[in-house]
Design a protein around this motif. Structure first.
Motif, mmCIF file in Angstrom:
data_model
loop_
_atom_site.group_PDB
_atom_site.id
_atom_site.type_symbol
_atom_site.label_atom_id
_atom_site.label_comp_id
_atom_site.label_asym_id
_atom_site.label_seq_id
_atom_site.Cartn_x
_atom_site.Cartn_y
_atom_site.Cartn_z
ATOM 1 N N GLY A 57 0.770 -1.228 0.000
ATOM 2 C CA GLY A 57 0.000 0.000 0.000
ATOM 3 C C GLY A 57 0.802 1.278 0.000
ATOM 4 O O GLY A 57 0.233 2.369 0.149
ATOM 5 N N ARG A 58 2.122 1.197 -0.172
ATOM 6 C CA ARG A 58 2.939 2.411 -0.187
ATOM 7 C C ARG A 58 2.693 3.173 -1.486
ATOM 8 O O ARG A 58 2.698 2.600 -2.574
ATOM 9 N N LYS A 59 2.518 4.474 -1.366
ATOM 10 C CA LYS A 59 2.135 5.304 -2.505
ATOM 11 C C LYS A 59 3.364 5.873 -3.209
ATOM 12 O O LYS A 59 4.386 6.122 -2.583
ATOM 13 N N MET A 60 3.238 6.077 -4.511
ATOM 14 C CA MET A 60 4.285 6.724 -5.288
ATOM 15 C C MET A 60 3.643 7.563 -6.389
ATOM 16 O O MET A 60 2.536 7.265 -6.840
ATOM 17 N N GLU A 61 4.338 8.612 -6.797
ATOM 18 C CA GLU A 61 3.802 9.508 -7.813
ATOM 19 C C GLU A 61 3.882 8.869 -9.199
ATOM 20 O O GLU A 61 4.786 8.093 -9.490
ATOM 21 N N VAL A 62 2.912 9.216 -10.038
ATOM 22 C CA VAL A 62 2.909 8.742 -11.422
ATOM 23 C C VAL A 62 3.667 9.738 -12.295
ATOM 24 O O VAL A 62 4.804 9.528 -12.681
ATOM 25 N N SER A 63 3.046 10.850 -12.603
ATOM 26 C CA SER A 63 3.628 11.907 -13.417
ATOM 27 C C SER A 63 2.646 13.058 -13.380
ATOM 28 O O SER A 63 1.581 12.956 -12.756
ATOM 29 N N GLU A 64 2.977 14.157 -14.038
ATOM 30 C CA GLU A 64 2.057 15.290 -14.068
ATOM 31 C C GLU A 64 0.884 14.967 -14.987
ATOM 32 O O GLU A 64 1.069 14.594 -16.148
ATOM 33 N N SER A 65 -0.334 15.114 -14.474
ATOM 34 C CA SER A 65 -1.533 14.778 -15.228
ATOM 35 C C SER A 65 -1.835 15.869 -16.259
ATOM 36 O O SER A 65 -1.235 16.953 -16.235
ATOM 37 N N PRO A 66 -2.789 15.628 -17.172
ATOM 38 C CA PRO A 66 -3.166 16.663 -18.133
ATOM 39 C C PRO A 66 -3.573 17.983 -17.484
ATOM 40 O O PRO A 66 -3.406 19.046 -18.083
ATOM 41 N N ASP A 67 -4.097 17.932 -16.281
ATOM 42 C CA ASP A 67 -4.539 19.142 -15.590
ATOM 43 C C ASP A 67 -3.516 19.650 -14.578
ATOM 44 O O ASP A 67 -3.804 20.526 -13.767
#
Length: 246
Positions: free
Chosen positions: A172-182
């Motif tokens: 369940g450890r969270k990590m960033e994906v990338s900058e979204s379209p918004d």
């Protein structure tokens, strides 16, 4: 190719399979775009790594004869442009928007490279920059709008790679994906084995299924690309499924 060691040999995911997974993620993204925009965008996402027969590419075996993961350098001083010229020809033959987004993706990959001894790459990038300006003018699309579309391409590509490279953290450890379209930053994590969630949730459905396909190649070393291609083609295809759940 995306290559990982496996207790039976090599686990290999083609870039095309990774691209298809990215398109599945994009299809579910809750973004309001007209049909004539979203369809070419989905195609650009699915096909951005096409252009060559992957398993017959010279760079896809290491000096030791093992399948080469795409992140492992082949120590070449110059970029082989064959794939990128081919993928641009394919994109351009479909429509200008597809060509625009594919060109933007190549600029994202190579835009930070300015090797004086790689004149062909530098020329290619300059030509692509000119082409993008012409397409924007012809389609009457402003740069800000095109950048938002490309962030969808890049976001889905990055998300797919996190899955294919098995980078999403366990427990369940969270990590960033990338900058979204918004312009948002989303965090991905496993809710359960093979069940992926995202905060904030950006998809149309509260739950949906995606997959990629891969092969296990049991031979560790190959004397030629032709031998590798033959063994790879005969290896059974395996499907890995994931549930996205809010």
């Amino acid at each position: 190719m995306i290559v990982a060691s496996h207790n039976k040999g090599w686990k290999i995911i083609t870039q095309r399979s990774h691209g298809l997974l990215a398109a599945m993620i994009a299809y579910q993204y809750d973004i309001k775009l007209p049909n004539e925009i979203i369809v070419p965008t989905l195609i650009a996402i699915a096909e951005h790594d096409d252009g060559v027969a992957e398993t017959l590419e010279n760079k896809n075996l290491t000096d030791a004869g093992a399948p080469r993961n795409f992140l492992v350098s082949d120590n070449s001083s110059k970029t082989d442009l064959k794939q990128y010229l081919n993928v641009m020809e394919l994109a351009t033959s479909k429509c200008q928007l597809n060509a625009l987004l594919t060109s933007m993706h190549l600029n994202f990959i190579f835009g930070g490279i300015n090797e004086e001894n790689d004149s062909k790459l530098n020329l290619f990038l300059k030509e692509q920059e000119t082409n993008r300006k012409q397409i924007l003018k012809h389609l009457n699309i402003d740069k800000k709008y095109s950048e938002r579309l490309y962030r969808l391409v890049e976001w889905c590509d990055a998300f797919s790679l996190l899955i294919c490279l098995d980078k999403i953290q366990p427990e369940g450890r969270k990590m960033e994906v990338s900058e979204s379209p918004d312009g948002d930053l989303n965090e991905v994590y496993y809710k359960d084995e093979n069940t992926i969630s995202l905060k904030p949730w950006v998809f149309k459905e509260n739950s949906f299924k995606v997959f990629y396909e891969y092969k296990i190649v049991e031979q560790l070393k190959f004397d030629s690309l032709e031998e590798f291609d033959e063994i790879f083609s005969k290896s059974p295809t395996i499907r890995k499924e994931f549930i996205f759940s809010k």
